[in-house]
Design an enzyme around this catalytic site. Structure first.
Site, PDB file in Angstrom:
ATOM      1  N   THR A 291      -0.272   3.253  -5.241  1.00 56.59           N
ATOM      2  CA  THR A 291       1.186   3.393  -5.264  1.00 56.59           C
ATOM      3  C   THR A 291       1.659   3.862  -6.629  1.00 56.59           C
ATOM      4  O   THR A 291       0.860   4.061  -7.551  1.00 56.59           O
ATOM      5  CB  THR A 291       1.851   2.071  -4.851  1.00 56.59           C
ATOM      6  OG1 THR A 291       3.231   2.298  -4.576  1.00 56.59           O
ATOM      7  CG2 THR A 291       1.720   1.005  -5.929  1.00 56.59           C
TER       8      THR A 291
ATOM      9  N   LEU B 146       0.843  -1.194   0.000  1.00 55.36           N
ATOM     10  CA  LEU B 146       0.000   0.000   0.000  1.00 55.36           C
ATOM     11  C   LEU B 146       0.878   1.243   0.000  1.00 55.36           C
ATOM     12  O   LEU B 146       1.731   1.406   0.886  1.00 55.36           O
ATOM     13  CB  LEU B 146      -0.910  -0.006   1.232  1.00 55.36           C
ATOM     14  CG  LEU B 146      -1.701   1.282   1.499  1.00 55.36           C
ATOM     15  CD1 LEU B 146      -2.698   1.545   0.370  1.00 55.36           C
ATOM     16  CD2 LEU B 146      -2.431   1.194   2.838  1.00 55.36           C
ATOM     17  N   SER B 147       0.703   2.120  -0.989  1.00 51.13           N
ATOM     18  CA  SER B 147       1.397   3.399  -1.052  1.00 51.13           C
ATOM     19  C   SER B 147       2.919   3.191  -1.019  1.00 51.13           C
ATOM     20  O   SER B 147       3.482   2.541  -1.890  1.00 51.13           O
ATOM     21  CB  SER B 147       0.919   4.294   0.094  1.00 51.13           C
ATOM     22  OG  SER B 147       1.352   5.626  -0.065  1.00 51.13           O
ATOM     23  N   TRP B 148       3.618   3.724  -0.004  1.00 48.20           N
ATOM     24  CA  TRP B 148       5.064   3.538   0.122  1.00 48.20           C
ATOM     25  C   TRP B 148       5.403   2.045   0.131  1.00 48.20           C
ATOM     26  O   TRP B 148       6.411   1.623  -0.444  1.00 48.20           O
ATOM     27  CB  TRP B 148       5.548   4.204   1.397  1.00 48.20           C
ATOM     28  CG  TRP B 148       7.019   4.231   1.629  1.00 48.20           C
ATOM     29  CD1 TRP B 148       7.890   5.230   1.313  1.00 48.20           C
ATOM     30  CD2 TRP B 148       7.819   3.226   2.286  1.00 48.20           C
ATOM     31  NE1 TRP B 148       9.167   4.910   1.713  1.00 48.20           N
ATOM     32  CE2 TRP B 148       9.151   3.678   2.311  1.00 48.20           C
ATOM     33  CE3 TRP B 148       7.518   1.984   2.850  1.00 48.20           C
ATOM     34  CZ2 TRP B 148      10.183   2.936   2.874  1.00 48.20           C
ATOM     35  CZ3 TRP B 148       8.541   1.234   3.401  1.00 48.20           C
ATOM     36  CH2 TRP B 148       9.869   1.724   3.416  1.00 48.20           C
TER      37      TRP B 148
END
Length: 268
Positions: free
Chosen positions: A126, A100-102
C-alpha cells in the site's frame, strides 16, 4: 470445525456484508481490509494460514462484493466511520487492522481517525494515496477497469503485468482467487473506490499514527513500488519495515510465507 458467521448489517442506512471467523476472544481480533474491487473471499488464503484461534473479521465496502453501492461517492473518512460503527455493532472494543493495497489506505485512515479502536496496524502493498510514487503506466491503465474482478480468465491473462511476483508464473492462482468471490460488485462501486483514492492522501497525518505498525512490500510490485513502503515506515513513528521477494498479491498467492511474519508481529 468452526462455523462461519456470514450476514449483513446496516450502518446509517448502508447495508454491509461481513464475515466473522470465531476465535479465542482473549486475543485481539483481526480486521481485514481488501484491495480495490475485491470481495472479502479473495483473502481466504490468508485467513486459512492464520492460527485457527485467531478471530478474523472481513467485510465488503459499499459497491463491492455483497454490499450494495450507495447513492453517492464516499471518502475514506466516511468509510472509516462506517467501519468503526460496524465494529461497535458487532461488539468489538479493539481490533488489529490489516489493509491490503487500497484497503491499506482505509486502514491508515481508521487508525488515525478512531485510534482507540485500533491496537496494531499491518499495511501490505500500500501507499499514501494520490501523493505517492506511482506504479508503471501500463499497469495503472489496466487498473482503471474492474474487468479483472468480473472475468477471472482476463484476470489470469494480465496477472503478471498487474501484480508481478508469483503472479507471473501462477496465473491459475489469480483465476482461482477471483472465482471465489460470491459477488463481483458493481462498476459504479469500483468508480467510487477510484474516486476515494484519487482525492485522499495520508502524508499530512502519518506522524499522528500512534499504533505499532508493520509495513510489508514486495520488490516486484508493478502497482505500488517499494519506495512507498519506505515512506510509510519512515513517517509512521512506531513502524517496522519488512521487504520480501514478490509482487502485489503475495499475501494471497504466498500466504504461508507472509502470514507467519504478520502473526509473529501481532503476537508481541
Amino acid at each position: 470445525m468452526r462455523t462461519q458467521h456470514l450476514q449483513t448489517l446496516s450502518v446509517a442506512g448502508q447495508r454491509i456484508r461481513y464475515d466473522v471467523r470465531p476465535g479465542d476472544r482473549r486475543k485481539t481480533p483481526l480486521l481485514l481490509c481488501c484491495g480495490i474491487g475485491a470481495a472479502f473471499e479473495v483473502l481466504q488464503p490468508a485467513v486459512d494460514a492464520l492460527d485457527p484461534d485467531q478471530e478474523v473479521i472481513r467485510f465488503d465496502v459499499p459497491g463491492v462484493g455483497g454490499s450494495p453501492v450507495g447513492p453517492l461517492p464516499y471518502t475514506f473518512p466516511m468509510l472509516a466511520w462506517m467501519v468503526d460503527r460496524m465494529l461497535r455493532q458487532l461488539g468489538y472494543d479493539q481490533v488489529d487492522v490489516l489493509g491490503l493495497s487500497w484497503g491499506g489506505a482505509l486502514a491508515q485512515q481508521l487508525a488515525v481517525q478512531h485510534r482507540r479502536r485500533v491496537r496494531r496496524l499491518v499495511l501490505v502493498s500500500t501507499a499514501t494515496g494520490m501523493l505517492m510514487v506511482p506504479g508503471r503506466p501500463a499497469t495503472l491503465i489496466k487498473m482503471i477497469t474492474p474487468r479483472r474482478f468480473r472475468d477471472p480468465e482476463y484476470a489470469a491473462g494480465v496477472a503478471g503485468l498487474l501484480y508481478g511476483g508469483s503472479a507471473r508464473k501462477h496465473a491459475t492462482d489469480i483465476r482461482r482467487m477471483f472465482k471465489t468471490q460470491a459477488h463481483a460488485g458493481s462498476r459504479r462501486g469500483y468508480l467510487f473506490q477510484l474516486l476515494a483514492g484519487a482525492t485522499w492522501t495520508s502524508l499530512p497525518f502519518l506522524g499522528l499514527i500512534q499504533q505499532p505498525t508493520l509495513v510489508l512490500s514486495g520488490d516486484d510490485d508493478p502497482i505500488i513500488p517499494v519506495a512507498n513502503a519506505r515512506i510509510l515506515a519512515g513517517l509512521i513513528r512506531r513502524a517496522e519495515l519488512h521487504l520480501y521477494h514478490g509482487g502485489h498479491v503475495e499475501l494471497v498467492t504466498e500466504a504461508p510465507t507472509l502470514v507467519p511474519v504478520i502473526s509473529e508481529y501481532l503476537s508481541r
